[in-house]
Design an enzyme around this catalytic site. Structure first.
Site, PDB file in Angstrom:
ATOM      1  N   TYR A 116       9.682  52.198   1.284  1.00  0.00           N
ATOM      2  CA  TYR A 116       9.079  50.885   1.360  1.00  0.00           C
ATOM      3  C   TYR A 116       9.432  50.450   2.807  1.00  0.00           C
ATOM      4  CZ  TYR A 116       7.923  46.004   1.601  1.00  0.00           C
ATOM      5  OH  TYR A 116       7.429  44.872   1.810  1.00  0.00           O
ATOM      6  N   VAL A 150       4.191  40.898   9.469  1.00  0.00           N
ATOM      7  CA  VAL A 150       5.280  39.754  10.124  1.00  0.00           C
ATOM      8  C   VAL A 150       5.580  40.098  11.410  1.00  0.00           C
ATOM      9  CG1 VAL A 150       5.962  38.846   7.874  1.00  0.00           C
ATOM     10  CG2 VAL A 150       7.159  40.529   8.748  1.00  0.00           C
ATOM     11  N   SER A 208       3.658  44.743   6.863  1.00  0.00           N
ATOM     12  CA  SER A 208       2.610  44.696   5.906  1.00  0.00           C
ATOM     13  C   SER A 208       1.341  45.401   6.114  1.00  0.00           C
ATOM     14  CB  SER A 208       2.329  43.383   5.427  1.00  0.00           C
ATOM     15  OG  SER A 208       3.356  42.964   4.328  1.00  0.00           O
ATOM     16  N   LYS A 211       0.727  48.523   4.381  1.00  0.00           N
ATOM     17  CA  LYS A 211       0.489  48.559   2.817  1.00  0.00           C
ATOM     18  C   LYS A 211      -1.056  48.937   2.778  1.00  0.00           C
ATOM     19  CE  LYS A 211       3.905  45.063   1.698  1.00  0.00           C
ATOM     20  NZ  LYS A 211       4.597  43.739   2.218  1.00  0.00           N
ATOM     21  N   TYR A 232      -2.046  36.681   3.409  1.00  0.00           N
ATOM     22  CA  TYR A 232      -1.170  36.077   2.499  1.00  0.00           C
ATOM     23  C   TYR A 232      -1.782  34.801   2.097  1.00  0.00           C
ATOM     24  CZ  TYR A 232       2.040  39.000   5.753  1.00  0.00           C
ATOM     25  OH  TYR A 232       2.413  39.893   6.610  1.00  0.00           O
TER      26      TYR A 232
HETATM   27  N1  GLU Z   1       8.951  44.395   5.840  1.00  0.00           N
HETATM   28  C1  GLU Z   1       8.283  43.052   5.552  1.00  0.00           C
HETATM   29  C2  GLU Z   1       8.976  42.730   3.964  1.00  0.00           C
HETATM   30  O1  GLU Z   1       9.158  43.443   3.286  1.00  0.00           O
HETATM   31  C3  GLU Z   1       6.780  43.271   5.078  1.00  0.00           C
HETATM   32  C4  GLU Z   1       6.117  41.912   5.064  1.00  0.00           C
HETATM   33  C5  GLU Z   1       5.066  41.691   5.900  1.00  0.00           C
HETATM   34  O2  GLU Z   1       4.711  42.029   6.822  1.00  0.00           O
HETATM   35  O3  GLU Z   1       4.383  40.928   5.371  1.00  0.00           O
HETATM   36  O4  GLU Z   1       9.533  41.628   4.127  1.00  0.00           O
END
Ligand code: GLU
Length: 310
Positions: free
Chosen positions: A194, A264, A64, A67, A246
């Site tokens: 993604y 994650v 994430s 992002k 989160y």
């Molecule tokens: N690739 C992970 C997913 O889409 C990223 C989640 C994350 O790091 O929050 O579930």
């Protein structure tokens, strides 16, 4: 006063074993294979100097944290108005892959750091750059992280394939968004991009340069080049403040108190406005999906370095 390398070494030595109750993410099978004992910590100042401690050669997937980089690139290339026409700017009290809020509200993802929001963002980038999207995005990421050329960044193929094979939840989110009209392109193509962004490999030194770039208002202190506008940095810092960890974002604000984003695989990126970039990596995660030892190390550093200004 203790020098910065000694402080990082002391913090790393103390925090690296503080992983109680945590476990590496297992919903992406490849991530479950991570060595839970790995720990790395890096700091980059505005002179472009990077200090690291622990297993700083360890590479891990951005997950994430990508992002944040994708948001910087999207605002720079598409503009704020376009990006936030289909994505909100509010924190989310549910899990990062929750579908509930989308169904209850307007099918506009709450922010670009939850999966639904990032998938919408990725569709916008895919629409704009088409076949060149992955190359253009990786080129931007390379500049943001202070890597020499786009070839220096790699996608971890094992993680990419593992996630693509098991991403029922993200598929459910994306098809829901498509059904609601928030996504309009080819869903599998968007998801593929993604997953690739989530699987880009970095180390904590890379992320601390990225943090310093955002924290300085857009200038990469390692390369000396301006990567994004001050306005973009403000937006990203603001969202990192309220949505970066989160459903543990408020608690992190209390414990650490600086803009951050976790992933994650166990990484956490911090951008301390006007001061520095910091990054930590330790795979065991708590129930919210955040690195247990990573938060511990950052809380200690925040106090020692007075990262909140007091
Ligand atoms: N690739 C992970 C997913 O889409 C990223 C989640 C994350 O790091 O929050 O579930």
């Amino acid at each position: 006063m203790e020098n910065i390398q000694d402080l990082l070494d002391r913090t790393a030595a103390f925090s690296r074993t503080k992983t109680e109750g945590g476990a590496p993410a297992s919903y992406i099978p490849e991530l479950a294979r991570a060595d839970p004992a790995l720990f790395s910590l890096s700091m980059t100042n505005f002179d472009g100097e990077t200090y690291s401690s622990g297993d700083s050669d360890s590479l891990f997937s951005m997950q994430s944290i990508s992002k944040v980089a994708a948001l910087c690139f999207a605002i720079e290339t598409l503009g704020r108005e376009r990006v936030f026409s289909k994505i909100g700017m509010e924190p989310c009290s549910e899990a990062f892959n929750s579908i509930m809020k989308l169904e209850m509200t307007s099918s506009i993802p709450l922010n670009p750091f939850i999966n639904a929001g990032a998938i919408v963002l990725v569709e916008m980038l895919n629409e704009r750059f088409q076949a060149l999207a992955i190359a253009e995005i990786m080129d931007f990421f390379s500049r943001l992280l202070g890597r020499q050329s786009r070839n220096a960044l790699h996608i971890n193929e094992g993680i990419y394939r593992s996630e693509k094979r098991t991403a029922d939840r993200n598929r459910a989110l994306a098809y829901f968004l498509h059904n609601a009209g928030t996504l309009s392109g080819d869903v599998e193509e968007t998801l593929d991009l993604y997953f690739k962004l989530c699987s880009i490999e970095v180390n904590t030194a890379d992320l601390s340069v990225m943090g310093a770039t955002i924290a300085s208002g857009g200038r990469n202190p390692a390369s000396g080049t301006t990567i994004m506008s001050l306005d973009t940095a403000y937006i990203v810092l603001g969202l990192m403040n309220v949505c970066g960890l989160y459903d543990q974002s408020a608690e992190f604000a209390v414990e650490v108190g600086v803009p951050a984003k976790s992933g994650v695989s166990g990484g956490i990126l911090c951008a301390v406005p006007g001061r520095m970039g910091l990054a930590v990596f330790s795979p065991p995660l708590n129930n919210s999906g955040n690195s247990v030892a990573g938060i511990r190390a950052l809380a200690d550093l925040s106090r020692e370095l007075k990262l909140r200004g007091i």
